[in-house]
Design a protein around this motif. Sequence first.
Motif, PDB file in Angstrom:
ATOM      1  N   PRO A 110       0.812  -1.219   0.000  1.00 44.65           N
ATOM      2  CA  PRO A 110       0.000   0.000   0.000  1.00 44.65           C
ATOM      3  C   PRO A 110       0.847   1.271   0.000  1.00 44.65           C
ATOM      4  CG  PRO A 110      -0.919  -1.575   1.539  1.00 44.65           C
ATOM      5  CD  PRO A 110       0.397  -2.135   1.083  1.00 44.65           C
ATOM      6  N   LEU A 111       1.940   1.260   0.755  1.00 42.18           N
ATOM      7  CA  LEU A 111       2.802   2.435   0.790  1.00 42.18           C
ATOM      8  C   LEU A 111       3.480   2.656  -0.556  1.00 42.18           C
ATOM      9  CD1 LEU A 111       4.452   2.152   4.320  1.00 42.18           C
ATOM     10  CD2 LEU A 111       2.831   3.890   3.547  1.00 42.18           C
ATOM     11  N   ARG A 112       3.847   1.529  -1.207  1.00 37.51           N
ATOM     12  CA  ARG A 112       4.463   1.666  -2.527  1.00 37.51           C
ATOM     13  C   ARG A 112       3.472   2.281  -3.502  1.00 37.51           C
ATOM     14  NH1 ARG A 112       4.526  -0.531  -7.282  1.00 37.51           N
ATOM     15  NH2 ARG A 112       2.932  -2.064  -6.700  1.00 37.51           N
ATOM     16  N   GLU A 113       2.215   1.783  -3.489  1.00 38.64           N
ATOM     17  CA  GLU A 113       1.185   2.321  -4.393  1.00 38.64           C
ATOM     18  C   GLU A 113       0.890   3.781  -4.068  1.00 38.64           C
ATOM     19  OE1 GLU A 113      -2.132  -0.226  -3.997  1.00 38.64           O
ATOM     20  OE2 GLU A 113      -1.183  -1.950  -4.991  1.00 38.64           O
ATOM     21  N   ALA A 149       1.191   9.480  -5.219  1.00 36.84           N
ATOM     22  CA  ALA A 149       1.615  10.788  -4.720  1.00 36.84           C
ATOM     23  C   ALA A 149       2.636  11.418  -5.658  1.00 36.84           C
ATOM     24  CB  ALA A 149       2.196  10.640  -3.316  1.00 36.84           C
ATOM     25  N   LEU A 150       3.551  10.590  -6.170  1.00 33.69           N
ATOM     26  CA  LEU A 150       4.569  11.118  -7.079  1.00 33.69           C
ATOM     27  C   LEU A 150       3.929  11.623  -8.372  1.00 33.69           C
ATOM     28  CD1 LEU A 150       7.526  11.586  -7.757  1.00 33.69           C
ATOM     29  CD2 LEU A 150       7.644   9.221  -8.575  1.00 33.69           C
ATOM     30  N   LEU A 173       2.263  14.891  -7.659  1.00 30.81           N
ATOM     31  CA  LEU A 173       3.228  15.976  -7.566  1.00 30.81           C
ATOM     32  C   LEU A 173       3.730  16.394  -8.940  1.00 30.81           C
ATOM     33  CD1 LEU A 173       5.328  14.835  -4.461  1.00 30.81           C
ATOM     34  CD2 LEU A 173       3.801  16.801  -4.594  1.00 30.81           C
ATOM     35  N   LEU A 174       3.959  15.395  -9.804  1.00 29.60           N
ATOM     36  CA  LEU A 174       4.417  15.719 -11.159  1.00 29.60           C
ATOM     37  C   LEU A 174       3.353  16.504 -11.921  1.00 29.60           C
ATOM     38  CD1 LEU A 174       6.192  12.372 -12.148  1.00 29.60           C
ATOM     39  CD2 LEU A 174       7.270  14.562 -11.593  1.00 29.60           C
ATOM     40  N   THR A 175       2.073  16.117 -11.724  1.00 28.71           N
ATOM     41  CA  THR A 175       0.974  16.833 -12.382  1.00 28.71           C
ATOM     42  C   THR A 175       0.907  18.278 -11.886  1.00 28.71           C
ATOM     43  OG1 THR A 175      -0.288  14.776 -12.566  1.00 28.71           O
ATOM     44  CG2 THR A 175      -1.505  16.850 -12.776  1.00 28.71           C
ATOM     45  N   VAL A 176       0.972  18.442 -10.580  1.00 30.43           N
ATOM     46  CA  VAL A 176       0.948  19.795 -10.009  1.00 30.43           C
ATOM     47  C   VAL A 176       2.123  20.605 -10.529  1.00 30.43           C
ATOM     48  CG1 VAL A 176       1.169  21.105  -7.858  1.00 30.43           C
ATOM     49  CG2 VAL A 176      -0.308  19.099  -7.934  1.00 30.43           C
TER      50      VAL A 176
END
Length: 268
Positions: free
Chosen positions: A228-231, A236-237, A240-243
């Motif tokens: 779950p943390l990996r997903e 999240a990454l 962040l890239l979209t933002v």
Amino acid sequence: HFSRVFSGVGGIVAKVGAAAVATGVAFVGLAKAMANVQDHINDLHKRTGQSIQSLSELSHIAEITNTSMDGLANGMRFLQRNMAMAGQGSIESVKAFRDLGVSTQLLKAAGDNVGATLGILADRFQQVQDPAERTRLAMQIFGRGGSEMLQVMSEGSEGLRRLAADAHYLGVVMSEQGVANAAEFNDQLDRVKGAVKGVSLAVANEWIPILTGFSKAMVDVIVSWREPLREFSGVALKGLLTVYAVIEGVVVKIASVFKTLFGGGKGA
């Protein structure tokens, strides 16, 4: 009113109790320190064969002359060995004493009396004027502790007698019974430590299986969080890239507008 009185009494009792505990701890610490000193003298007694009284006197002399008791004891042990070898006719040992002007007959007359033996040697060393020769002779007779022994004997036999008498006057000469009591005290303290260790082991044996199970459960929980943390980190990454892309686009557009407004004005 009564509550204030009882509160004051309770405070006094607490302070008295704390003072009593601190005093008890201080006395135990003092007893332990003195027991260690006497235990050390007892160890030297076993190693050198010298009496408790003689070693107590030597301990005081060592302290006054700023020398170590261990160094002094080693020097005495080397002296005893040389005396024994000289008595057996060892040429090297006989020469060591003869160079100092001490005959084997004189040493035999002193017998096991440490004070008498040191007194004889101390007076002879005072007659050696050359410091280098004095050190050489001391090393021959006392081994590596020769320089310390010279410091102990610096005032001759009279100085040794005076310091030995001072040890008796100050009450620092130990008795065989006192040394035996100190050894027993230290042994009992070691048994107390052993008892505490036994309690600690018993408690640990009860808690270790529980903590082991808890640790295993924690490992399983942490492992279950891995995917779950990996997903989540991937999502999240991407977010962040979209933002970042949106912000970058806005910044580019704003820069283009400023360039059009202000860049065009300069050209005109």
